[in-house]
Write a protein that holds these residues in place. Structure first.
Motif, PDB file in Angstrom:
ATOM      1  N   SER A  68      44.395  54.253  44.545  1.00 24.44           N
ATOM      2  CA  SER A  68      43.352  53.971  43.565  1.00 24.44           C
ATOM      3  C   SER A  68      43.461  52.540  43.043  1.00 24.44           C
ATOM      4  N   GLU A  69      44.688  52.153  42.690  1.00 22.90           N
ATOM      5  CA  GLU A  69      44.917  50.794  42.199  1.00 22.90           C
ATOM      6  C   GLU A  69      44.656  49.768  43.302  1.00 22.90           C
TER       7      GLU A  69
ATOM      8  N   VAL B 281      39.950  35.461  51.897  1.00 25.18           N
ATOM      9  CA  VAL B 281      39.661  36.525  50.930  1.00 25.18           C
ATOM     10  C   VAL B 281      40.142  37.868  51.469  1.00 25.18           C
ATOM     11  N   ASP B 282      39.875  38.120  52.739  1.00 23.09           N
ATOM     12  CA  ASP B 282      40.307  39.378  53.354  1.00 23.09           C
ATOM     13  C   ASP B 282      41.836  39.507  53.335  1.00 23.09           C
TER      14      ASP B 282
ATOM     15  N   ARG C 291      46.734  41.810  50.797  1.00 23.88           N
ATOM     16  CA  ARG C 291      47.987  41.543  50.086  1.00 23.88           C
ATOM     17  C   ARG C 291      48.068  42.313  48.774  1.00 23.88           C
ATOM     18  N   VAL C 292      46.997  42.306  47.986  1.00 23.23           N
ATOM     19  CA  VAL C 292      47.047  43.009  46.699  1.00 23.23           C
ATOM     20  C   VAL C 292      47.097  44.516  46.914  1.00 23.23           C
ATOM     21  N   ALA C 293      46.510  44.986  48.014  1.00 20.64           N
ATOM     22  CA  ALA C 293      46.576  46.412  48.312  1.00 20.64           C
ATOM     23  C   ALA C 293      48.018  46.844  48.574  1.00 20.64           C
ATOM     24  N   LEU C 294      48.781  46.011  49.260  1.00 22.33           N
ATOM     25  CA  LEU C 294      50.186  46.327  49.548  1.00 22.33           C
ATOM     26  C   LEU C 294      51.031  46.352  48.275  1.00 22.33           C
ATOM     27  N   LEU C 295      50.657  45.535  47.294  1.00 21.66           N
ATOM     28  CA  LEU C 295      51.416  45.457  46.052  1.00 21.66           C
ATOM     29  C   LEU C 295      51.048  46.540  45.053  1.00 21.66           C
TER      30      LEU C 295
ATOM     31  N   GLY D  88      41.501  45.318  45.217  1.00 20.10           N
ATOM     32  CA  GLY D  88      40.737  44.713  46.297  1.00 20.10           C
ATOM     33  C   GLY D  88      39.309  44.446  45.902  1.00 20.10           C
ATOM     34  N   HIS D  89      38.711  45.370  45.150  1.00 14.95           N
ATOM     35  CA  HIS D  89      37.340  45.181  44.662  1.00 14.95           C
ATOM     36  C   HIS D  89      37.246  43.949  43.766  1.00 14.95           C
ATOM     37  N   GLN D  90      38.243  43.769  42.908  1.00 13.00           N
ATOM     38  CA  GLN D  90      38.213  42.622  41.996  1.00 13.00           C
ATOM     39  C   GLN D  90      38.365  41.299  42.752  1.00 13.00           C
TER      40      GLN D  90
END
Length: 255
Positions: free
Chosen positions: A140-141, A125-126, A131-135, A146-148
């Motif tokens: 803000s996004e 999960v981490d 990964r989604v943070a880099l994309l 990451g929260h989702q």
């Protein structure tokens, strides 16, 4: 999970009341990947998981606004990514991968019994959060995505707890081996955009539990318990639309 999980989770909340609740059930193994053997000639884990998945689908067919998608509906070899794609493309709100167990190489054959439920490990999960943070196009996004991802992981735990409760109530609390995040191959839980669990329904090589799992009584009991858990989770989601606190993230510590 992916960057699209943020958009998915938001649309899930906005449309749940109108579009209904879809659950994707993955009958483990299939084709040349037979899974664990049973005491029945030419009958393997792949046959049992498919039989129970179809039973659940039949039980839930009478439920309004609830759809069951079988990611494997025949005795076919299906790649892991195809199973994940099946659930994502169906817009499923829940993914359940069904399996049956057998004693490991370090264990005495027939010495183990009971059901257990697996979740994606915290470390995975981490990794997905990173990964989604880099994309993401901006900070803000990245924070929202990451929260989702973490919210879906928390919802997976809530789903596991409900399935565990139903199974323990039906099969007996002495059969409860708990909720785990290691000890099984969990590739099928990666890349999903909804809460997801892998359920090991019992041990095929146990002298009492094995025959029970193959029996009409056993398969009916397991399918009924699983169907009950699914309707519970559907009701929980609908309640959450009116009472958001009922779907607030819970502690990540497993019981």
């Amino acid at each position: 999970m992916g960057l699209g999980v943020a958009t998915f989770a938001l649309s899930l909340l906005l449309s749940a009341g109108a579009s209904g609740f879809t659950v994707a059930i993955d009958a483990g193994h299939g084709g040349s990947n037979r899974g664990a053997p049973t005491t029945k000639p030419d009958y393997f884990e792949k046959h049992l998981t498919l039989a129970i998945a179809k039973r659940v689908q039949r039980i839930l067919a009478v439920e309004k606004n609830l759809k069951v998608v079988l990611c494997r509906s025949t005795d076919a070899l299906l790649p892991i990514r195809a199973r994940v794609r099946c659930a994502n493309q169906a817009g499923a709100r829940l993914f359940i991968s069904l399996h049956a167990n057998a004693a490991g190489p370090a264990e005495e054959p027939g010495s183990q019994r009971g059901f257990e439920i697996f979740l994606l490990p915290v470390a995975e999960v981490d990794k997905e959060v990173a990964r989604v943070a880099l994309l993401a196009p901006d900070d803000s996004e990245a924070a929202w995505a990451g929260h989702q991802v973490r919210t879906v992981a928390e919802q997976s735990l809530a789903a596991a707890r409900r399935i565990r409760w139903r199974f323990a109530d039906t099969l007996g609390r002495d059969r409860d081996r708990g909720i785990k995040q290691e000890g099984a191959t969990l590739d099928v839980l990666q890349g999903l955009e909804m809460p997801a669990v892998l359920v090991e329904i019992g041990f095929l090589d146990h002298p009492e539990e094995g025959p029970y799992l193959l029996s009409e009584e056993g398969q009916r009991a397991i399918a009924t318990a699983l169907a009950g858990a699914i309707t519970d989770l559907r009701s929980r989601e609908l309640r959450g639309l009116k009472e958001p606190m009922t779907t607030a993230p819970r502690s990540r510590q497993l019981p």
